[in-house]
Motif scaffolding. Structure first.
Motif, short mmCIF file in Angstrom:
data_model
loop_
_atom_site.label_atom_id
_atom_site.label_comp_id
_atom_site.label_asym_id
_atom_site.label_seq_id
_atom_site.Cartn_x
_atom_site.Cartn_y
_atom_site.Cartn_z
N SER A 176 -5.65 8.40 12.78
CA SER A 176 -4.83 9.70 13.76
C SER A 176 -4.06 10.58 12.82
N VAL B 143 -11.87 -2.59 8.55
CA VAL B 143 -11.09 -1.38 7.52
C VAL B 143 -11.18 -1.98 6.13
N ALA C 249 -8.59 -4.35 14.06
CA ALA C 249 -9.42 -3.44 13.17
C ALA C 249 -9.37 -3.76 11.72
N ASP D 108 -4.85 7.12 7.92
CA ASP D 108 -4.86 6.96 9.31
C ASP D 108 -5.74 7.63 9.82
N HIS E 122 2.56 -11.35 7.19
CA HIS E 122 3.26 -10.88 8.36
C HIS E 122 4.77 -10.69 8.09
N PRO E 123 5.29 -9.15 7.88
CA PRO E 123 6.65 -8.99 7.99
C PRO E 123 7.52 -9.32 9.14
N LYS F 39 9.87 -3.50 15.68
CA LYS F 39 10.78 -2.90 16.92
C LYS F 39 10.06 -2.89 18.16
N PRO G 283 -4.39 -5.68 14.70
CA PRO G 283 -5.28 -7.01 13.94
C PRO G 283 -6.69 -6.93 14.23
#
Ligand SMILES: NC(=O)c1ccc[n+]([C@@H]2O[C@H](COP(=O)([O-])OP(=O)(O)OC[C@H]3O[C@@H](n4cnc5c(N)ncnc54)[C@H](O)[C@@H]3O)[C@@H](O)[C@H]2O)c1
Length: 346
Positions: A31, A68, A64, A29, A106-107, A111, A62
């Motif tokens: 980050s 990637v 990115a 990641d 797409h799971p 949350k 989406p």
């Protein structure tokens, strides 16, 4: 390494946690903070940027995904988990990626919080995980993402990107706009919300979602969402006009259409809400009551589908509502009463 997960936020870290002990997972990641939390939580080890991988799941925003995948070494297969599929599929072609090696997915689990701290290894259990191969996707790429979905405990469903985007516009994107609009009215009204109960909680929960992520999702699926928002707006406009004219017949018609729509909402796969009924227990508002009721239910062999706790404003009691299958209602009421709980009359 079996699997590389790029993007260790809510979804990427949840995938890593779900696969712990099943697959050798490395994480990446941009980050540092997100990667640190994901690794600390045991979702996988850090990727060194060189080690080859059999399959890579890109769990980044989406917009990115294509860049990637274009930036990663070739050789393995790729999937992504973006909430929109048509736009990502087109961006992969534009980026000149070898699309035979890529399968969108797409799971259908998430949350309203984002980031690795909110991740859970149980997030996908029993949930549909849509697999969206393009016309060019190889069977190897499709079966790799199917394997990831199954290992996470999800139930794979194959759809085209177009079918997926139309379906999520209705079941996910429209509800997000509706909940945000409702909560925005609350925010603007300045009125007291002190009397709010579970109805307001239910209808505004997803209004707490991350605006940055949702703006992207709605932009990429705008053509499918806009007509549904117009339809909702027409319903609301009609309701306002009917209320102003005192035409309660028209209001009742709206409520009846709402009943019909609600009847179609599945509670879990293959079963509708009407297949489940509440068993309510009145309890003092004290620690341990919820656990006590659930233990009694478990000891009596009651399969609890869902739990809701209603706090009665200004009163030291609450109501715990266990949702059980219709056939189990009478037995559940009897068993909980026999265990000493104050079962509320149906
Ligand atoms: N949140 C949900 O409920 C949900 C459900 C299903 C699918 N999704 C999809 O999952 C994906 C991730 O969403 P999330 O909820 O985990 O978001 P998140 O914000 O929790 O995590 C996204 C992560 O991607 C990283 N990232 C950003 N740009 C990147 C890049 N260029 N390369 C690599 N990593 C990058 C961020 O640093 C962050 O850690 C999105 O495509 C989203 O549409 C989200």
């Amino acid at each position: 390494m079996d699997l590389l997960v790029v993007g260790s936020g809510l979804i990427g870290t949840s995938i890593g946690l779900a696969l712990r002990g099943q697959l050798d997972v490395a994480l990446h990641d941009p980050s540092v903070a997100a990667l640190d939390v994901a690794v600390d939580r045991g979702a996988g080890r850090r990727w060194d940027g060189i080690e080859p991988f059999a399959h890579c799941v890109v769990a980044a925003p989406p917009s990115a995904v294509a860049d990637v995948i274009a930036s990663l070494p070739a050789g393995g297969t790729f999937s992504h988990v973006a909430s929109v599929q048509r736009a990502v599929q087109a961006s992969l072609v534009d980026a000149g990626v070898d699309v035979t090696a890529v399968c969108g997915s797409h799971p259908m689990a998430g949350k309203e919080q984002s980031g690795p701290a909110a991740a859970s290894g149980e997030l996908f259990v029993g949930r549909p995980w849509v697999l969206c191969p393009s016309a060019s996707t190889s069977t190897t790429a499709l079966s790799a993402v199917r394997q990831v979905a199954e290992a996470c405990g999800a139930e794979p469903v194959v759809m085209s990107a177009e079918e997926h985007d139309a379906a999520v516009a209705l079941v996910s994107h429209l509800p997000q706009v509706a909940a945000s609009a409702l909560a925005a009215v609350l925010g603007a009204s300045g009125g007291s919300l002190a009397l709010a109960g579970p109805g307001l909680q239910d209808t505004t929960r997803i209004a707490a979602s991350d605006p940055a992520l949702w703006v992207e999702v709605l932009r990429e699926n705008a053509s499918a969402v806009a007509p549904l928002v117009r339809q909702l707006s027409a319903e609301l406009g009609g309701a306002a006009a009917a209320l102003e004219a005192g035409d309660l017949g028209a209001v009742e018609q709206l409520l009846r259409r709402g009943n019909d729509g609600r009847e179609r909402v599945p509670r879990k796969r293959g079963e509708l809400d009407r297949d489940f009924v509440p068993v309510s227990v009145s309890v003092p508002d004290e620690p341990g009551q919820l656990a006590g009721v659930l233990v009694s239910a478990a000891l009596a062999g009651i399969n609890v589908e869902d739990v809701r706790v209603e706090h009665l404003p200004g009163r030291p009691t609450g109501v715990i509502e266990l949702l059980v299958h219709l056939d189990a209602q009478a037995g559940a009421r009897q068993a909980l009463a026999a265990a000493g709980w104050d079962v509320v009359r149906a």
